[in-house]
Scaffold this motif. Structure first.
Motif, short mmCIF file in Angstrom:
data_model
loop_
_atom_site.label_atom_id
_atom_site.label_comp_id
_atom_site.label_asym_id
_atom_site.label_seq_id
_atom_site.Cartn_x
_atom_site.Cartn_y
_atom_site.Cartn_z
N THR A 45 -21.27 -3.25 107.05
CA THR A 45 -21.66 -4.57 107.80
C THR A 45 -21.57 -4.08 109.37
O THR A 45 -22.28 -4.44 110.16
CB THR A 45 -20.89 -5.82 107.64
OG1 THR A 45 -21.13 -6.07 106.31
CG2 THR A 45 -21.42 -6.80 108.30
N VAL A 46 -20.45 -3.60 109.84
CA VAL A 46 -20.04 -3.49 111.29
C VAL A 46 -20.96 -2.28 111.64
O VAL A 46 -21.55 -2.06 112.70
CB VAL A 46 -18.56 -2.90 111.45
CG1 VAL A 46 -18.58 -2.25 112.77
CG2 VAL A 46 -18.06 -4.12 111.40
N ALA A 47 -21.26 -1.07 110.70
CA ALA A 47 -22.12 0.05 110.92
C ALA A 47 -23.43 -0.48 111.17
O ALA A 47 -24.19 -0.05 112.15
CB ALA A 47 -21.86 1.03 109.88
N LEU A 48 -23.90 -1.12 110.34
CA LEU A 48 -25.31 -1.53 110.36
C LEU A 48 -25.46 -2.58 111.81
O LEU A 48 -26.55 -2.55 112.24
CB LEU A 48 -26.00 -2.50 108.87
CG LEU A 48 -25.83 -1.47 107.80
CD1 LEU A 48 -26.06 -2.54 106.68
CD2 LEU A 48 -27.05 -0.52 108.06
N PHE A 49 -24.66 -3.49 111.77
CA PHE A 49 -24.64 -4.20 113.15
C PHE A 49 -24.89 -3.23 114.48
O PHE A 49 -25.58 -3.33 115.24
CB PHE A 49 -23.35 -4.98 113.40
CG PHE A 49 -23.37 -5.62 114.66
CD1 PHE A 49 -24.18 -6.73 114.98
CD2 PHE A 49 -22.58 -5.13 115.74
CE1 PHE A 49 -24.22 -7.43 116.27
CE2 PHE A 49 -22.41 -5.71 116.96
CZ PHE A 49 -23.26 -6.92 117.24
N LEU A 50 -24.06 -2.20 114.50
CA LEU A 50 -23.97 -1.27 115.63
C LEU A 50 -25.64 -0.76 115.56
O LEU A 50 -25.94 -0.21 116.61
CB LEU A 50 -22.94 -0.39 115.67
CG LEU A 50 -21.66 -0.98 115.89
CD1 LEU A 50 -20.43 0.13 115.39
CD2 LEU A 50 -21.67 -1.30 117.21
N VAL A 51 -25.94 -0.41 114.42
CA VAL A 51 -27.35 0.50 114.38
C VAL A 51 -28.35 -0.53 114.85
O VAL A 51 -29.06 -0.21 115.80
CB VAL A 51 -27.61 1.00 113.20
CG1 VAL A 51 -29.07 1.35 112.90
CG2 VAL A 51 -26.71 2.28 112.75
N GLN A 52 -28.32 -1.78 114.46
CA GLN A 52 -29.21 -2.67 114.72
C GLN A 52 -29.16 -3.18 116.40
O GLN A 52 -30.19 -3.32 116.87
CB GLN A 52 -29.06 -4.08 114.08
CG GLN A 52 -30.18 -4.95 114.11
CD GLN A 52 -31.63 -4.51 113.64
OE1 GLN A 52 -31.99 -3.68 112.84
NE2 GLN A 52 -32.60 -4.95 114.23
N TYR A 53 -27.91 -3.34 116.92
CA TYR A 53 -27.89 -3.50 118.19
C TYR A 53 -28.55 -2.50 119.00
O TYR A 53 -29.00 -2.63 120.13
CB TYR A 53 -26.41 -3.70 118.50
CG TYR A 53 -26.06 -3.93 119.92
CD1 TYR A 53 -26.20 -5.26 120.50
CD2 TYR A 53 -25.79 -3.13 120.61
CE1 TYR A 53 -26.12 -5.64 121.69
CE2 TYR A 53 -25.53 -3.20 122.29
CZ TYR A 53 -25.74 -4.73 122.81
OH TYR A 53 -25.16 -4.74 124.06
#
Length: 89
Positions: A45-53
């Motif tokens: 979840t944290v990794a996907l948030f960073l990619v999306q941001y």
């Protein structure tokens, strides 16, 4: 002749070893299958948030550059300005 005893060095090694063993046992006891799945879920979840941001920031930068270029073209009198909504016709 002054000989220092080796006991303090041995005590430090024994203390460090016991701390390492107790911490590794606690971590091993904590990591059941449910907890591993939970940690993997949080990490993804944290990794996907960073990619999306980062993707959103790049898109905003691209939109700003497009807007500035479009406004410069309009001010220069070029009425055939490309719209973002135009498809390749």
């Amino acid at each position: 002749m002054n000989i220092k005893p080796l006991a303090p060095i041995m005590d430090k090694a024994t203390t460090t070893g016991s701390y390492v063993a107790s911490i590794s046992t606690a971590i091993g006891g904590f990591l059941s299958l449910n907890n591993i799945a939970l940690l993997l879920g949080i990490a993804s979840t944290v990794a996907l948030f960073l990619v999306q941001y980062r993707r959103t920031q790049e898109k905003r930068k691209q939109d700003k550059e497009f807007h500035l270029a479009r406004m410069a073209a309009i001010k220069a009198g070029n009425l055939n300005v490309i719209n973002m909504d135009d498809s390749n016709e």
